[in-house]
Every structure is written in structure tokens, then in C-alpha cells.
Design a protein around this motif. Structure first.
Motif, PDB file in Angstrom:
ATOM      1  N   CYS A 194       0.868  -1.206   0.131  1.00  0.00           N
ATOM      2  CA  CYS A 194      -0.107   0.004  -0.112  1.00  0.00           C
ATOM      3  C   CYS A 194       0.810   1.316   0.001  1.00  0.00           C
ATOM      4  N   LYS A 195       2.134   1.256  -0.810  1.00  0.00           N
ATOM      5  CA  LYS A 195       2.676   2.402  -0.880  1.00  0.00           C
ATOM      6  C   LYS A 195       2.066   3.479  -1.386  1.00  0.00           C
ATOM      7  N   GLY A 196       2.265   4.745  -0.901  1.00  0.00           N
ATOM      8  CA  GLY A 196       1.552   5.941  -1.237  1.00  0.00           C
ATOM      9  C   GLY A 196       0.245   6.140  -0.810  1.00  0.00           C
ATOM     10  N   PHE A 197      -0.276   5.226   0.292  1.00  0.00           N
ATOM     11  CA  PHE A 197      -1.573   5.474   1.008  1.00  0.00           C
ATOM     12  C   PHE A 197      -1.250   5.612   2.383  1.00  0.00           C
ATOM     13  N   HIS A 198      -2.050   6.323   3.207  1.00  0.00           N
ATOM     14  CA  HIS A 198      -1.874   6.688   4.632  1.00  0.00           C
ATOM     15  C   HIS A 198      -3.178   6.091   5.268  1.00  0.00           C
ATOM     16  N   GLU A 199      -2.810   5.635   6.534  1.00  0.00           N
ATOM     17  CA  GLU A 199      -4.004   5.137   7.334  1.00  0.00           C
ATOM     18  C   GLU A 199      -4.031   5.900   8.590  1.00  0.00           C
ATOM     19  N   LEU A 200      -5.194   6.612   8.975  1.00  0.00           N
ATOM     20  CA  LEU A 200      -5.258   7.274  10.498  1.00  0.00           C
ATOM     21  C   LEU A 200      -4.802   6.134  11.520  1.00  0.00           C
ATOM     22  N   GLU A 201      -4.434   6.602  12.622  1.00  0.00           N
ATOM     23  CA  GLU A 201      -4.191   5.904  13.874  1.00  0.00           C
ATOM     24  C   GLU A 201      -5.433   5.172  14.267  1.00  0.00           C
ATOM     25  N   ILE A 202      -5.404   3.772  14.476  1.00  0.00           N
ATOM     26  CA  ILE A 202      -6.321   2.823  14.814  1.00  0.00           C
ATOM     27  C   ILE A 202      -6.512   2.815  16.607  1.00  0.00           C
TER      28      ILE A 202
ATOM     29  N   CYS B 151      -9.725  -6.340  10.512  1.00  0.00           N
ATOM     30  CA  CYS B 151      -9.739  -6.847   8.956  1.00  0.00           C
ATOM     31  C   CYS B 151     -10.367  -5.814   8.091  1.00  0.00           C
ATOM     32  N   ASP B 152     -11.238  -4.884   8.623  1.00  0.00           N
ATOM     33  CA  ASP B 152     -11.833  -3.828   7.974  1.00  0.00           C
ATOM     34  C   ASP B 152     -11.193  -2.748   8.019  1.00  0.00           C
ATOM     35  N   ARG B 153     -10.481  -2.223   6.774  1.00  0.00           N
ATOM     36  CA  ARG B 153      -9.694  -1.022   7.048  1.00  0.00           C
ATOM     37  C   ARG B 153      -9.939   0.144   5.706  1.00  0.00           C
ATOM     38  N   ILE B 154      -9.733   1.315   6.253  1.00  0.00           N
ATOM     39  CA  ILE B 154      -9.927   2.559   5.086  1.00  0.00           C
ATOM     40  C   ILE B 154      -8.417   3.203   5.055  1.00  0.00           C
ATOM     41  N   LEU B 155      -7.983   3.239   3.893  1.00  0.00           N
ATOM     42  CA  LEU B 155      -6.675   4.120   3.644  1.00  0.00           C
ATOM     43  C   LEU B 155      -7.070   5.213   2.539  1.00  0.00           C
ATOM     44  N   TYR B 156      -5.933   6.170   2.416  1.00  0.00           N
ATOM     45  CA  TYR B 156      -6.606   7.221   1.491  1.00  0.00           C
ATOM     46  C   TYR B 156      -4.933   7.538   0.861  1.00  0.00           C
ATOM     47  N   LYS B 157      -4.956   8.113  -0.372  1.00  0.00           N
ATOM     48  CA  LYS B 157      -3.770   8.305  -0.784  1.00  0.00           C
ATOM     49  C   LYS B 157      -2.937   9.559  -0.214  1.00  0.00           C
ATOM     50  N   THR B 158      -1.681   9.594   0.155  1.00  0.00           N
ATOM     51  CA  THR B 158      -1.148  10.724   0.933  1.00  0.00           C
ATOM     52  C   THR B 158      -1.196  11.934   0.133  1.00  0.00           C
ATOM     53  N   TYR B 159      -1.396  12.957   0.973  1.00  0.00           N
ATOM     54  CA  TYR B 159      -1.081  14.296   0.280  1.00  0.00           C
ATOM     55  C   TYR B 159       0.173  14.956   0.391  1.00  0.00           C
TER      56      TYR B 159
ATOM     57  N   ASN C 110     -15.509   3.311  10.063  1.00  0.00           N
ATOM     58  CA  ASN C 110     -16.016   4.602   9.334  1.00  0.00           C
ATOM     59  C   ASN C 110     -14.791   5.692   9.540  1.00  0.00           C
ATOM     60  N   LEU C 111     -14.581   6.360   8.209  1.00  0.00           N
ATOM     61  CA  LEU C 111     -13.460   7.281   8.255  1.00  0.00           C
ATOM     62  C   LEU C 111     -14.279   8.434   7.799  1.00  0.00           C
ATOM     63  N   THR C 112     -14.193   9.605   8.682  1.00  0.00           N
ATOM     64  CA  THR C 112     -14.714  10.813   8.261  1.00  0.00           C
ATOM     65  C   THR C 112     -13.614  11.832   8.088  1.00  0.00           C
ATOM     66  N   LEU C 113     -13.461  12.383   6.811  1.00  0.00           N
ATOM     67  CA  LEU C 113     -12.159  13.384   6.646  1.00  0.00           C
ATOM     68  C   LEU C 113     -12.718  14.691   6.009  1.00  0.00           C
ATOM     69  N   LYS C 114     -11.884  15.730   6.365  1.00  0.00           N
ATOM     70  CA  LYS C 114     -11.962  16.884   5.424  1.00  0.00           C
ATOM     71  C   LYS C 114     -10.922  17.152   4.677  1.00  0.00           C
ATOM     72  N   LEU C 115     -10.874  16.991   3.165  1.00  0.00           N
ATOM     73  CA  LEU C 115      -9.949  16.843   2.324  1.00  0.00           C
ATOM     74  C   LEU C 115      -9.501  18.278   1.689  1.00  0.00           C
ATOM     75  N   PRO C 116      -8.003  18.346   1.449  1.00  0.00           N
ATOM     76  CA  PRO C 116      -7.588  19.756   1.140  1.00  0.00           C
ATOM     77  C   PRO C 116      -8.067  19.944  -0.281  1.00  0.00           C
ATOM     78  N   ARG C 117      -8.435  20.902  -0.528  1.00  0.00           N
ATOM     79  CA  ARG C 117      -8.708  21.320  -2.108  1.00  0.00           C
ATOM     80  C   ARG C 117      -7.505  21.553  -2.954  1.00  0.00           C
ATOM     81  N   SER C 118      -7.663  21.068  -4.096  1.00  0.00           N
ATOM     82  CA  SER C 118      -6.470  21.147  -5.053  1.00  0.00           C
ATOM     83  C   SER C 118      -6.531  22.792  -5.516  1.00  0.00           C
ATOM     84  N   THR C 119      -5.001  23.072  -5.554  1.00  0.00           N
ATOM     85  CA  THR C 119      -4.702  24.450  -6.086  1.00  0.00           C
ATOM     86  C   THR C 119      -4.902  24.639  -7.406  1.00  0.00           C
ATOM     87  N   GLY C 120      -4.333  23.486  -8.098  1.00  0.00           N
ATOM     88  CA  GLY C 120      -4.323  23.461  -9.604  1.00  0.00           C
ATOM     89  C   GLY C 120      -2.948  24.088 -10.109  1.00  0.00           C
ATOM     90  N   GLU C 121      -1.779  24.196  -9.034  1.00  0.00           N
ATOM     91  CA  GLU C 121      -0.724  24.848  -9.217  1.00  0.00           C
ATOM     92  C   GLU C 121       0.559  23.697  -9.604  1.00  0.00           C
TER      93      GLU C 121
END
Length: 384
Positions: free
Chosen positions: A247-255, A280-288, A317-328
């Protein structure tokens, strides 16, 4: 451009091959609002993702049309629950279904606030099978889409993959899970997907705790949880490898919650000792690129209420506020290792799915007894 963060809620739940339709509202409501105390005002999210594994009996996954009514029921119930909530908080908004993606008994439903958000019509759905003989017994389904807020110019790509990897304990099964991950990612990801601004990998990953089960283990202890997760959780150990981290490139919050598998059916807090309790049940997201998100969000197991006791898994459940893309600058790329399949894998998998479906259907109808009885009767007639 709007600077508001994206608000996303992602839930994964292995239903144990059964979903009690008669209790669908209580189940879906708990999955959508796991932290709703009924007193404080609930913060509604922009996007809700519900990922299911073993939503139906495995054989039934061979017949998508048979499952359509159940999936439609869950989807409609989810929309109704959200709109009931939003009406009491912000009456001028409404939620709808952005899309559904399924593979066998794996289903992912995405709901969104359609008053605030716009979605391009080119929604992408892909699936990768990695069960025995390339069947849908295990695998993953992807949904990827471009979204923006009303009034914005820049589109941002969201990608979600809901998976069910190889089960059971032991080194061989662990290695098969590693191969399952690589195969699914290789089959569903292309150059556009790996550059997604926001990318989630969720489901029953089936990675286990390697230490022997001790009934005296205190799962309410933060120290105990941390020790098990650092020293005995297969997924965490694999992700720490220097040579080839999983899962290189992914991050998981602390369980910070107890293992979500395996519970005794219809019992709230009792583990089934046939299996070592595991996450067994996990949720990962791509590192920012910006590290601030790695410390935020809410990552919990969904309370195992009476409505959810039909499964031996506890939802997460994972609830997050995701950063907006700047487009830069372009989003970070996910490293994907290409997995080679034999030329006949696709054909064998299709045949295998049909065999699983019809054999399972016959068994569910007890037809095997009739077939066996007919054979015995025929032999008796021939002998006599």
C-alpha cells in the motif's frame, strides 16, 4: 476559487452474506451517521461512500439482476436518511445517488449533495477479480469521477476502490492477500486514476493479528491496542517493509478501536475464538503533499448496535476534510506494480462465475438432494 475543504464520509461493512432488508433503515442510518448522538447538530458531509462485502450469498453475486432490488433498496434508504437529516438542518439542500459499482457480492454506493456539487458524466467503473480461478469470490470494484463545487473552475478527481481480499490466517494466506492487492490495483488503475486528487482504498482487507488469542486481552487499553497493531498486525508490518512496502503511497489514520472481526453472531461484544480477533476492515487514502491531513479526521469502528449484530464483522468509518486542489502542481502519483495475468484468466473467470452461481443456486434450493435421490431411484429401478 472556493477554499472550503471537501467533507467525505467512508464506511466499510462485511455483511456476512446476509442483509436483513426488513431492517434496512436502521442499518443504513447507523452506517451513515455512526457518531450521531441525537442531541448535538450533526455535521453533514459532501460525499458519503458505503462499501459492502458479502452483501449477498457468494453464489448470488453471479447474478447482478437478482441483487438489483436489494442494492436499489439500500441506495434509496440512504438518500431518504440523508434528506431527512438535511431537511432538519439546511432545508434547501438535497442528496442523491452519484453512482453504484459492484463485483459479485462486493458493492459500493456513492451519495452526494447535489445542490453544492457538480459531477461530470464520465463516471468510470472498473472491477478486478482475484478469487480462485480468477472468479469474483474475491476482488475489488472501483468508481472514479470528476467533481467540483458550484462556481468553481477546477475539477478534482475522486477515486474509491472497495475490496474483499483473501481470507484466513497463516503465511500463505497473507501472501495471497499481497498478490490480491497488487492484482486489483493493476487491473483497475491507469495513468488517470493514479493521478487522482483524492483516492481511497477500503474494504475487508482480511489482514490478521499474528499473536495467539488470549481471552484475557483488554482491548479497552490503548497500550494493548498499540502493542498489537505495531508488533502483530500483518498490514502494519507489511507497510513498514523497506524492500517492498504494501500500500505504498497510502496513509491510514491511527487505529484506536478494538478488532472488528470475528464476533459471535447476535452478540454485541463477544469474539468467536475460532479466529484471532483482528482489524480486517480498513480504510486507507492516498497521501497528500501537505502533511496536515495525516493528523486529522475521525477513524472509528461503528458501534455494534442491535441492528448490526447479524454480521461477524463490525463496520468501520472514516470521516475526513480533504484539502482542495490548487491547480498549481499535479497530484502525487500512486506507485502501481503491474500484475501479469495469463491469457486465459478472463475466460476461466467467467466460466467459474457461472459455475459458482448455478451450483450455489441449486444447493440453496436443495436441488442437490432431488438430483441425488433421482440417481439413487434410477439405480434401484435398474437393479430391480
Amino acid at each position: 476559487m472556493s477554499t472550503h475543504d471537501w467533507k467525505v464520509s467512508v464506511t466499510t461493512f462485511n455483511c456476512g452474506k446476509e442483509f436483513p432488508v426488513e431492517n434496512s433503515k436502521a442499518i443504513v442510518k447507523q452506517l451513515l451517521f455512526p457518531y450521531d448522538d441525537g442531541i448535538s447538530q450533526l455535521e453533514l458531509q459532501d460525499i458519503y461512500v458505503l462499501g459492502f462485502q458479502e452483501l449477498v450469498p457468494i453464489w448470488q453475486g453471479s447474478f447482478p439482476t437478482v441483487n438489483r432490488d436489494l442494492i436499489d433498496k439500500i441506495t434509496t434508504t440512504g438518500i431518504d436518511c440523508l434528506n431527512e437529516k438535511v431537511k432538519g438542518i439546511r432545508g434547501n439542500e438535497q442528496y442523491s445517488c452519484l453512482g453504484v459499482s459492484s463485483l459479485g457480492a462486493i458493492t459500493m454506493i456513492v451519495l452526494n449533495n447535489n445542490n453544492k456539487l457538480r459531477v461530470r458524466e464520465d463516471i468510470l467503473r472498473r472491477s478486478g477479480k482475484c478469487g480462485w480461478f480468477s472468479t469474483h469470490l474475491k476482488g475489488g470494484t472501483l468508481m472514479s469521477f470528476n467533481m467540483k463545487r458550484n462556481g468553481d473552475e477546477n475539477w478534482e478527481r475522486f477515486s474509491f476502490i472497495c475490496v474483499h481480499l483473501n481470507a484466513n490466517e497463516g503465511a500463505d494466506n497473507r501472501n495471497q492477500r499481497i498478490n490480491d492487492y497488487k492484482r486489483i490495483m493493476s487491473e483497475v488503475c491507469d495513468s488517470a486514476i493514479v493521478k487522482s486528487d483524492h483516492f481511497f482504498f477500503l474494504g475487508d482487507l482480511n489482514f490478521r493479528v499474528t499473536s495467539a488469542y488470549d481471552p484475557a486481552t483488554d482491548y479497552s487499553s490503548v497500550t494493548t491496542l498499540r502493542r498489537l497493531l505495531e508488533n502483530n498486525d500483518e498490514l502494519n508490518l507489511l507497510r513498514k517493509r523497506d524492500d517492498e512496502p504494501l500500500c505504498k503511497g497510502f496513509h491510514e489514520l491511527e487505529i484506536k478501536f478494538p478488532p472488528t472481526f470475528k464476533f459471535k453472531l447476535f452478540e454485541k461484544e463477544t469474539y468467536n475464538t475460532k479466529r484471532i480477533p483482528s482489524w480486517c476492515d480498513r480504510i486507507l487514502y492516498k497521501t497528500y503533499a501537505t502533511p496536515r491531513l495525516e493528523q486529522g479526521g475521525t477513524y472509528h469502528s461503528v458501534p455494534r448496535s442491535s441492528a448490526l449484530l447479524f454480521s461477524d464483522h463490525q463496520p468501520v468509518n472514516l470521516t475526513l476534510k480533504l484539502p482542495r486542489s490548487t491547480g498549481e502542481t499535479g497530484p502525487l502519483l500512486l506507485p502501481i506494480e503491474r500484475y501479469r495475468l495469463g491469457w486465459s484468466s478472463n475466460l476461466v473467470g467467467k466460466i467459474g462465475d457461472v459455475v459458482i452461481g448455478y451450483c450455489g443456486w441449486l444447493i440453496s434450493k436443495n436441488a442437490h438432494y432431488w438430483i441425488l435421490g433421482s440417481v439413487v431411484l434410477y439405480l434401484l429401478i435398474r437393479i430391480l
